[in-house]
Design a protein around this motif. Structure first.
Motif, PDB file in Angstrom:
ATOM      1  N   ASP A  84       0.839  -1.196   0.000  1.00 31.80           N
ATOM      2  CA  ASP A  84       0.000   0.000   0.000  1.00 31.80           C
ATOM      3  C   ASP A  84       0.885   1.261   0.000  1.00 31.80           C
ATOM      4  O   ASP A  84       1.938   1.270   0.644  1.00 31.80           O
ATOM      5  N   LEU A  85       0.472   2.300  -0.699  1.00 32.42           N
ATOM      6  CA  LEU A  85       1.256   3.532  -0.783  1.00 32.42           C
ATOM      7  C   LEU A  85       1.530   4.127   0.598  1.00 32.42           C
ATOM      8  O   LEU A  85       2.659   4.501   0.908  1.00 32.42           O
ATOM      9  N   PHE A  86       0.513   4.214   1.450  1.00 32.72           N
ATOM     10  CA  PHE A  86       0.706   4.796   2.778  1.00 32.72           C
ATOM     11  C   PHE A  86       1.692   3.964   3.603  1.00 32.72           C
ATOM     12  O   PHE A  86       2.522   4.494   4.322  1.00 32.72           O
ATOM     13  N   GLU A  87       1.604   2.641   3.487  1.00 36.01           N
ATOM     14  CA  GLU A  87       2.560   1.765   4.165  1.00 36.01           C
ATOM     15  C   GLU A  87       3.968   2.010   3.623  1.00 36.01           C
ATOM     16  O   GLU A  87       4.943   2.008   4.373  1.00 36.01           O
ATOM     17  N   GLY A  88       4.061   2.253   2.317  1.00 35.47           N
ATOM     18  CA  GLY A  88       5.355   2.546   1.714  1.00 35.47           C
ATOM     19  C   GLY A  88       5.979   3.813   2.276  1.00 35.47           C
ATOM     20  O   GLY A  88       7.200   3.917   2.383  1.00 35.47           O
ATOM     21  N   VAL A  89       5.156   4.775   2.638  1.00 33.85           N
ATOM     22  CA  VAL A  89       5.662   6.018   3.238  1.00 33.85           C
ATOM     23  C   VAL A  89       6.195   5.747   4.639  1.00 33.85           C
ATOM     24  O   VAL A  89       7.190   6.351   5.054  1.00 33.85           O
ATOM     25  N   THR A  90       5.580   4.834   5.368  1.00 32.78           N
ATOM     26  CA  THR A  90       6.010   4.574   6.748  1.00 32.78           C
ATOM     27  C   THR A  90       7.333   3.803   6.830  1.00 32.78           C
ATOM     28  O   THR A  90       8.010   3.859   7.857  1.00 32.78           O
ATOM     29  N   ILE A  91       7.699   3.094   5.733  1.00 32.91           N
ATOM     30  CA  ILE A  91       8.946   2.320   5.759  1.00 32.91           C
ATOM     31  C   ILE A  91      10.126   3.280   5.931  1.00 32.91           C
ATOM     32  O   ILE A  91      10.337   4.176   5.144  1.00 32.91           O
ATOM     33  N   GLY A  92      10.836   3.103   6.991  1.00 31.85           N
ATOM     34  CA  GLY A  92      12.006   3.938   7.265  1.00 31.85           C
ATOM     35  C   GLY A  92      11.700   5.223   8.001  1.00 31.85           C
ATOM     36  O   GLY A  92      12.617   5.921   8.428  1.00 31.85           O
ATOM     37  N   LEU A  93      10.417   5.567   8.182  1.00 33.87           N
ATOM     38  CA  LEU A  93      10.064   6.821   8.836  1.00 33.87           C
ATOM     39  C   LEU A  93      10.534   6.849  10.293  1.00 33.87           C
ATOM     40  O   LEU A  93      11.118   7.837  10.739  1.00 33.87           O
ATOM     41  N   GLU A  94      10.315   5.770  11.003  1.00 36.19           N
ATOM     42  CA  GLU A  94      10.726   5.724  12.413  1.00 36.19           C
ATOM     43  C   GLU A  94      12.247   5.868  12.527  1.00 36.19           C
ATOM     44  O   GLU A  94      12.752   6.605  13.376  1.00 36.19           O
ATOM     45  N   GLU A  95      12.974   5.186  11.655  1.00 36.50           N
ATOM     46  CA  GLU A  95      14.443   5.268  11.666  1.00 36.50           C
ATOM     47  C   GLU A  95      14.922   6.694  11.377  1.00 36.50           C
ATOM     48  O   GLU A  95      15.816   7.207  12.046  1.00 36.50           O
ATOM     49  N   LEU A  96      14.305   7.352  10.399  1.00 37.54           N
ATOM     50  CA  LEU A  96      14.676   8.735  10.078  1.00 37.54           C
ATOM     51  C   LEU A  96      14.362   9.677  11.246  1.00 37.54           C
ATOM     52  O   LEU A  96      15.157  10.562  11.560  1.00 37.54           O
ATOM     53  N   CYS A  97      13.211   9.486  11.855  1.00 42.09           N
ATOM     54  CA  CYS A  97      12.827  10.335  12.988  1.00 42.09           C
ATOM     55  C   CYS A  97      13.767  10.116  14.166  1.00 42.09           C
ATOM     56  O   CYS A  97      14.111  11.069  14.875  1.00 42.09           O
ATOM     57  N   SER A  98      14.186   8.884  14.372  1.00 38.98           N
ATOM     58  CA  SER A  98      15.131   8.584  15.445  1.00 38.98           C
ATOM     59  C   SER A  98      16.456   9.292  15.178  1.00 38.98           C
ATOM     60  O   SER A  98      17.045   9.878  16.091  1.00 38.98           O
ATOM     61  N   ALA A  99      16.929   9.248  13.929  1.00 37.72           N
ATOM     62  CA  ALA A  99      18.184   9.921  13.568  1.00 37.72           C
ATOM     63  C   ALA A  99      18.079  11.426  13.774  1.00 37.72           C
ATOM     64  O   ALA A  99      19.060  12.090  14.084  1.00 37.72           O
ATOM     65  N   ALA A 100      16.871  11.972  13.610  1.00 40.05           N
ATOM     66  CA  ALA A 100      16.651  13.410  13.787  1.00 40.05           C
ATOM     67  C   ALA A 100      16.302  13.749  15.235  1.00 40.05           C
ATOM     68  O   ALA A 100      15.972  14.897  15.537  1.00 40.05           O
ATOM     69  N   ALA A 101      16.354  12.765  16.123  1.00 39.14           N
ATOM     70  CA  ALA A 101      16.040  12.933  17.554  1.00 39.14           C
ATOM     71  C   ALA A 101      14.638  13.488  17.763  1.00 39.14           C
ATOM     72  O   ALA A 101      14.402  14.313  18.649  1.00 39.14           O
TER      73      ALA A 101
END
Length: 169
Positions: A84-101
């Protein structure tokens, strides 16, 4: 509007994003990711998450990530298959947010905002809309009508050529 705009850096990460096009207004931003017209086109694993986060960390109040594809979702994501497109957006989002604190609550807010921020359209739908608008646009100025017709033909011909559906005269 900018096609192939300068790279946008996600604050706090050093991660750069370069959408295919961007529209900047005083209080609104649109990032456009245009995939090729061939069925085999796929997104890099965290591509949509990077573009979404870059958009969402920007200063503008109204935000839209427009994804243009050859066919409706599901989308092909590298290492994830068709999802799903929305699921595709979530892939890696948590990791990126963690890197950005970014705090966990911010991640949840971002995930909840995906359906109202991310949208899609297909190249055939764009072609159809442009052709219909050109055919029905009321214009009494013959010169302007000719210019609009040629512009619309240029758009539809380009979509046809890129998708391999052009007709030979």
């Amino acid at each position: 509007m900018q096609t192939f705009p300068d790279e946008i850096t996600i604050p706090g990460t050093g991660v750069g994003v370069q959408p295919d096009a961007a529209i900047w207004m005083n209080d609104a931003a649109v990032l456009i990711e245009a995939k090729g017209t061939r069925k085999a086109a796929q997104f890099q694993k965290t591509q949509l998450a990077r573009e979404y986060l870059a958009l969402m960390t920007g200063p503008r109040e109204h935000k839209l990530l427009l994804v243009i594809m050859s066919s409706p979702p599901p989308v092909r994501i590298q290492s994830s298959g068709r999802i799903d497109l929305f699921e595709g957006v979530t892939i890696g989002l948590e990791e990126l947010c963690s890197a950005a604190a970014r705090p966990d609550a911010d991640v949840e807010r971002l995930v909840q905002s995906i359906p109202e921020t991310v949208c899609w359209i297909t190249w055939p739908e764009i072609r159809s809309a442009v052709a219909e608008a050109a055919a029905t646009y009321p214009c009494s100025d013959a010169s302007l009508a000719g210019t609009l017709r040629r512009l619309a033909e240029g758009v539809t011909d380009a979509i046809d050529w890129h998708s391999g559906t052009e007709t030979v005269c």
